[in-house]
Design an enzyme around this catalytic site. Structure first.
Site, mmCIF file in Angstrom:
data_model
loop_
_atom_site.group_PDB
_atom_site.id
_atom_site.type_symbol
_atom_site.label_atom_id
_atom_site.label_comp_id
_atom_site.label_asym_id
_atom_site.label_seq_id
_atom_site.Cartn_x
_atom_site.Cartn_y
_atom_site.Cartn_z
ATOM 1 C CG ASP A 69 3.262 10.344 -2.133
ATOM 2 O OD1 ASP A 69 2.904 10.146 -1.215
ATOM 3 O OD2 ASP A 69 4.268 10.916 -2.807
ATOM 4 C CE LYS B 9 -4.045 2.143 0.547
ATOM 5 N NZ LYS B 9 -3.542 2.753 -0.499
ATOM 6 C CB THR C 40 -3.041 14.097 6.248
ATOM 7 O OG1 THR C 40 -3.415 13.265 5.230
ATOM 8 C CG2 THR C 40 -1.713 14.249 6.680
ATOM 9 C CE LYS D 281 4.883 7.554 -1.902
ATOM 10 N NZ LYS D 281 4.452 7.629 -0.445
HETATM 11 N N1 GLU Z 1 0.644 8.996 0.026
HETATM 12 C C1 GLU Z 1 0.044 9.071 1.427
HETATM 13 C C2 GLU Z 1 1.221 8.895 2.296
HETATM 14 O O1 GLU Z 1 2.403 8.722 2.031
HETATM 15 C C3 GLU Z 1 -1.040 8.142 1.511
HETATM 16 C C4 GLU Z 1 -0.819 6.775 0.967
HETATM 17 C C5 GLU Z 1 -2.228 5.617 0.740
HETATM 18 O O2 GLU Z 1 -3.262 6.461 1.366
HETATM 19 O O3 GLU Z 1 -1.797 4.710 0.428
HETATM 20 O O4 GLU Z 1 0.963 8.497 3.244
#
Ligand code: GLU
Length: 421
Positions: free
Chosen positions: A142, A66, A186, A102
């Site tokens: 992201d 994830k 967030t 990622k």
């Molecule tokens: N890009 C965000 C992070 O780095 C969210 C990643 C996600 O929700 O999978 O935490």
């Protein structure tokens, strides 16, 4: 030091601090799988541009891979590997059933039209379709990617499969299987972490003064929720400068001004300071750096007055700055990014659960679930920190160290149980 080198040194240090065997480091220092793809896009002017993209799957001991997808002209495979590694640890610490991954595409989205971006996003989704899925690998946004991009990708993937697959990407628009909390998850999570810390170490959150560096998405909602929970937001800043009022800012007005004029400095009350970093130095109990990395450095750490820091941004405090902060007698803790900004991926987890069941919670219920997970994570980290300080009297152990130790320990236990080590 490159980002990958930094990540590897953090990993090494955490394995050592946790007293785990070296083979844990050896195992985690490399990703499970790396996919490099090319994405040809016919641009609006008729040229064919061939973009390069990656999807890195780092570790899936705890669950499906994830992590987000980044669009950036300077992204490299090496950075992407480091980011995927970071996700394994972030998801582990978050206590959610995910490994780390990622993705990235080397491109400059700011120079692309909507049609070009759509073609690129659909092309990328097609190129990685064989290695992703709700039970395999679940990407999300992201840097420079957003819910609209997720909507295109989920549509493309669903077309390939021949049926709707909402749980393959998270942070989709609320109108397309997403969740309305995502937009503020967030910033909200950062406040929950700061509130839990203030309750533990400052005797409560209500009435405490909070300064926020930044006024983008994370910062605005951090200000909003800090205010809602009764703290006094005394400063916020953006590239136009800092607005400061020791009596407390009208947060909703500041948000309105920022979103209507683009500059928070147009806020009509309080003191205006042209230095956007002034928000780091004002008198406040809690500082939330919520903008970009490397803002609290060796050069300015001694000007920070807050006793508590909650990192909404990624990497706002450098290691040297952190050493200076912890050497101050009245400094309590910097709640590290990996803990304090996990609200986004925790929201992703809840959205995925909703998608798998085709059953959606009310906004308030989702928010309460995020808060409960964040509070539990803060408590576990604070407890592990106490223990670590007892175990390692020979060195200064930070809350960040404790967070990484907990993260590595959880992945280690799963790998051990599965017979991987
Ligand atoms: N890009 C965000 C992070 O780095 C969210 C990643 C996600 O929700 O999978 O935490």
């Amino acid at each position: 030091m490159s980002y990958l080198e930094w990540m590897l040194s953090v990993l090494k240090n955490s394995v050592e601090l946790a007293g785990l065997p070296q083979e844990v480091y050896d195992y985690l220092s490399k990703p499970d799988r790396v996919l490099m793809v090319k994405i040809p896009v016919r641009m609006d002017d008729g040229r064919l541009m061939v973009f390069e993209g990656y999807r890195v799957q780092h570790n899936n001991a705890l669950g499906p891979y994830k992590g987000g997808i980044r669009y950036h002209p300077e992204v490299t495979l090496e950075t992407d590997i480091a980011l995927a590694m970071g996700m394994t640890l972030k998801n582990s610490l978050a206590g959610i059933p995910y490994g780390g991954g990622k993705g990235a595409v080397k491109c400059d989205p700011k120079k692309m039209s909507m049609r070009e971006l759509e073609q690129l996003s659909r092309g990328y989704a097609r190129a990685i379709a064989n290695i992703i899925g709700p039970e395999i690998d679940i990407p999300a946004p992201d840097v420079n990617t957003n819910p609209q991009i997720m909507a295109w990708m989920v549509d493309e993937y669903s077309k390939l499969k021949g049926y709707n697959v909402p749980g393959v990407f998270t942070a989709k628009p609320p109108e397309l299987w997403g969740n309305p909390v995502r937009i503020y998850s967030t910033g909200f999570g950062t406040v929950i972490a700061a509130k839990a810390a203030a309750e533990k170490w400052l005797g409560g959150f209500e009435g405490k003064t909070v300064s926020i560096h930044g006024f983008g998405n994370v910062a605005q909602y951090a200000a909003y929720w800090a205010n809602k929970y009764g703290a006094k937001v005394v400063a916020v800043s953006d590239t136009s400068g800092t607005v400061y009022d020791p009596k407390g800012l009208d947060v909703e007005l500041a948000m309105k001004v920022k979103n209507e004029t683009g500059k928070v400095i147009n806020y009509p009350h309080g003191e205006k300071i042209s230095d956007s970093d002034a928000s780091l130095y004002v008198e406040a109990d809690i500082l939330m750096p919520c903008a970009i990395e490397n803002v609290i450095t060796e050069a300015n750490a001694n000007k920070v007055k807050a006793k508590l820091i909650a990192e909404g941004a990624n990497g706002p405090t450098t290691p040297e700055a952190e050493r200076i902060l912890y050497s101050r007698k009245d400094f309590i803790a910097a709640i590290p990014d990996i803990l304090a900004n996990a609200g986004g991926v925790i929201m992703s987890y809840l959205e995925w659960v909703e998608n798998l069941q085709w059953y959606f919670w009310e906004e308030e219920e989702t928010r309460e679930r995020i808060a409960a997970i964040m509070e539990k994570n803060f408590k576990r980290t604070a407890e592990r920190w106490e223990k670590l300080k007892e175990e390692r009297k020979d060195k200064v152990v930070t809350m960040r160290d404790a967070a990484f130790v907990l993260a590595v320990e959880r992945v280690y236990k799963a790998m051990k149980l599965r017979g991987w080590l």
